[in-house]
Enzyme design. Structure first.
Site, PDB file in Angstrom:
ATOM      1  N   VAL A 137      -4.534 -10.703   5.830  1.00 26.53           N
ATOM      2  CA  VAL A 137      -4.099 -11.040   7.249  1.00 26.53           C
ATOM      3  C   VAL A 137      -5.379 -11.838   7.900  1.00 26.53           C
ATOM      4  CG1 VAL A 137      -2.480  -9.103   7.661  1.00 26.53           C
ATOM      5  CG2 VAL A 137      -5.041  -8.681   7.781  1.00 26.53           C
ATOM      6  N   ILE A 160      -1.251 -16.734   9.468  1.00 25.62           N
ATOM      7  CA  ILE A 160      -0.048 -16.395   8.771  1.00 25.62           C
ATOM      8  C   ILE A 160       1.080 -17.359   9.580  1.00 25.62           C
ATOM      9  CG2 ILE A 160       1.496 -14.335   8.650  1.00 25.62           C
ATOM     10  CD1 ILE A 160      -1.105 -12.729   9.030  1.00 25.62           C
ATOM     11  N   LEU A 212      -0.022  -2.815   9.014  1.00 26.80           N
ATOM     12  CA  LEU A 212      -0.672  -1.638   8.099  1.00 26.80           C
ATOM     13  C   LEU A 212      -1.740  -2.192   7.318  1.00 26.80           C
ATOM     14  CD1 LEU A 212       2.662   0.002   6.814  1.00 26.80           C
ATOM     15  CD2 LEU A 212       1.143   1.249   7.905  1.00 26.80           C
ATOM     16  N   GLY A 223       0.879  -1.205  -0.075  1.00 31.61           N
ATOM     17  CA  GLY A 223       0.195  -0.007   0.082  1.00 31.61           C
ATOM     18  C   GLY A 223       0.891   1.257   0.078  1.00 31.61           C
ATOM     19  N   LYS A 252     -13.295  -7.229   9.173  1.00 29.80           N
ATOM     20  CA  LYS A 252     -12.590  -8.385   9.338  1.00 29.80           C
ATOM     21  C   LYS A 252     -11.156  -8.322   9.279  1.00 29.80           C
ATOM     22  CE  LYS A 252     -15.783 -11.809   7.450  1.00 29.80           C
ATOM     23  NZ  LYS A 252     -16.098 -12.635   6.242  1.00 29.80           N
ATOM     24  N   TYR A 305     -14.425   0.840   9.269  1.00 39.33           N
ATOM     25  CA  TYR A 305     -12.882   1.249   9.733  1.00 39.33           C
ATOM     26  C   TYR A 305     -12.630   1.925  10.944  1.00 39.33           C
ATOM     27  CZ  TYR A 305      -8.573   3.631   8.416  1.00 39.33           C
ATOM     28  OH  TYR A 305      -7.088   3.859   8.376  1.00 39.33           O
ATOM     29  N   LYS A 346     -10.632  -0.380  13.476  1.00 38.13           N
ATOM     30  CA  LYS A 346      -9.351  -0.079  14.193  1.00 38.13           C
ATOM     31  C   LYS A 346      -9.645   0.291  15.637  1.00 38.13           C
ATOM     32  CE  LYS A 346      -6.577   0.890  10.679  1.00 38.13           C
ATOM     33  NZ  LYS A 346      -5.300   0.335  10.387  1.00 38.13           N
TER      34      LYS A 346
END
Ligand code: UDP
Length: 316
Positions: A61, A65, A75, A14, A93, A147, A151
């Site tokens: 993610v 992982i 990020l 990104g 998610k 969002y 967060k």
């Protein structure tokens, strides 16, 4: 910091992520970039693919992982309101499941893990300047909630992992950041206005343009993130990273018209729902604890960003 540290950068393709991968490689570190390319692009990381210290993992993610890293910087999330409102469930998610997956990985690897949080945790803030003690004014059911609340939930689970498992966490609350490589189609203020100005099209100001933002140039942000990662284990944050030079949307529009020598005018459109009216970081904590200060003036930063778009093929 040891140079042979392995960094896992999620969302590494990104805007901030790809700049951060390059920055860490320049410092001599090994970098694993993990991205599912929902908003990151291969173009952003193409120059890094031939570097022996760089590895790319294509996945989300949200999935478990499996790799080893000494330092994890999370990020991974779409950050542009235009895009996250298109993929709200995935965005939520990514922020919540992603945080949990990465915290578990950090515990397994005994890694330091930094969460890229956001000024959006303050929502449409009541104080004119936001410090880390302010709990925010977020609409939990609005079009930005996927969002903002994602967060916020991530910050919450980071703190619980720290309290319960003593995970080595750090939380940065990143305010608006800009610079070369911002996606031209992401609908964000700097990329949108520069492209409109370069094409002499009218600049699309939402609302009356009196809402404010503070724009931090990417190079300053990278220094802030790196200083936070290197800080003592006791410094966990949350800690604001941003440039406190506050500008109204109209001021940003006029500056971009001037710096591009554009013939564009300004056109007004309705303000999107829950668009914060002002946003300005109190960065005293970062100044005291990290000795960090953004140094790029907005005119200099916007000029460098304009130059990037002038040298890049523009979409019609
Ligand atoms: N904005 C605007 N016109 C545009 C894009 C954005 O007036 O074409 C305004 C938007 O309404 C907001 C500010 O610019 O008040 C910053 O928007 P952006 O999407 O860049 O990020 P945000 O800080 O809202 O997440």
């Amino acid at each position: 910091m040891k140079t042979d540290n392995v960094f896992l950068i999620t969302g590494g393709a990104g805007f901030i992520g790809s700049h951060l991968c390059s920055y860490l490689l320049r410092k001599g570190h090994k970098v694993i970039c993990l991205d599912n390319f929902v908003s990151g692009t291969m173009d952003n990381i193409k120059p890094l693919l031939s570097n022996n210290n760089f590895q790319l993992i294509k996945q989300s993610v949200i999935e478990p992982i499996s790799c080893h890293a000494d330092i994890i910087i999370n990020l991974a999330s779409i950050a542009s309101p235009k895009f996250y409102q298109k993929y709200p469930i995935d965005t939520f998610k990514t922020n919540v499941y992603g945080a949990i997956n990465l915290l578990e990985l950090a515990n397994k690897s005994n890694a330091i893990i930094l969460q890229a949080s956001t000024s959006e945790v303050y929502g449409d803030p009541q104080p004119l300047i936001q410090n880390e003690k302010y709990w925010g004014n977020v609409n939990p059911i609005g079009i930005r909630s996927c969002y903002d609340e994602g967060k916020r939930a991530a910050e919450s689970i980071f703190m619980d992992f720290h309290r319960i498992y003593h995970t080595k966490i750090k939380i940065a609350r990143i305010f608006n950041c800009y610079g070369p490589k911002l996606r031209s189609d992401d609908g964000r203020i700097v990329s949108t206005f520069i492209l409109q100005a370069l094409k002499n099209k009218n600049l699309t100001v939402y609302g009356d343009g009196t809402q404010t933002r503070c724009l931090c140039y990417i190079d300053d942000m990278l220094e802030g993130i790196y200083k936070l990662i290197q800080s003592n284990d006791s410094i966990i944050g949350p800690i604001n990273l941003g440039n406190p030079q506050e500008q109204s949307v109209i001021q940003i529009a006029k500056l971009i018209i001037e710096l591009t020598n554009s013939k564009s005018n300004i056109e007004y459109y309705p303000l999107p729902a829950d668009d914060p009216k002002h946003r300005c970081p109190d960065i005293s904590l970062a100044q005291q604890l990290l000795n960090w200060n953004p140094t790029t003036d907005i005119i200099e930063g916007i000029k460098k960003t304009i130059a990037y778009y002038q040298n890049t093929e523009l979409p019609s």
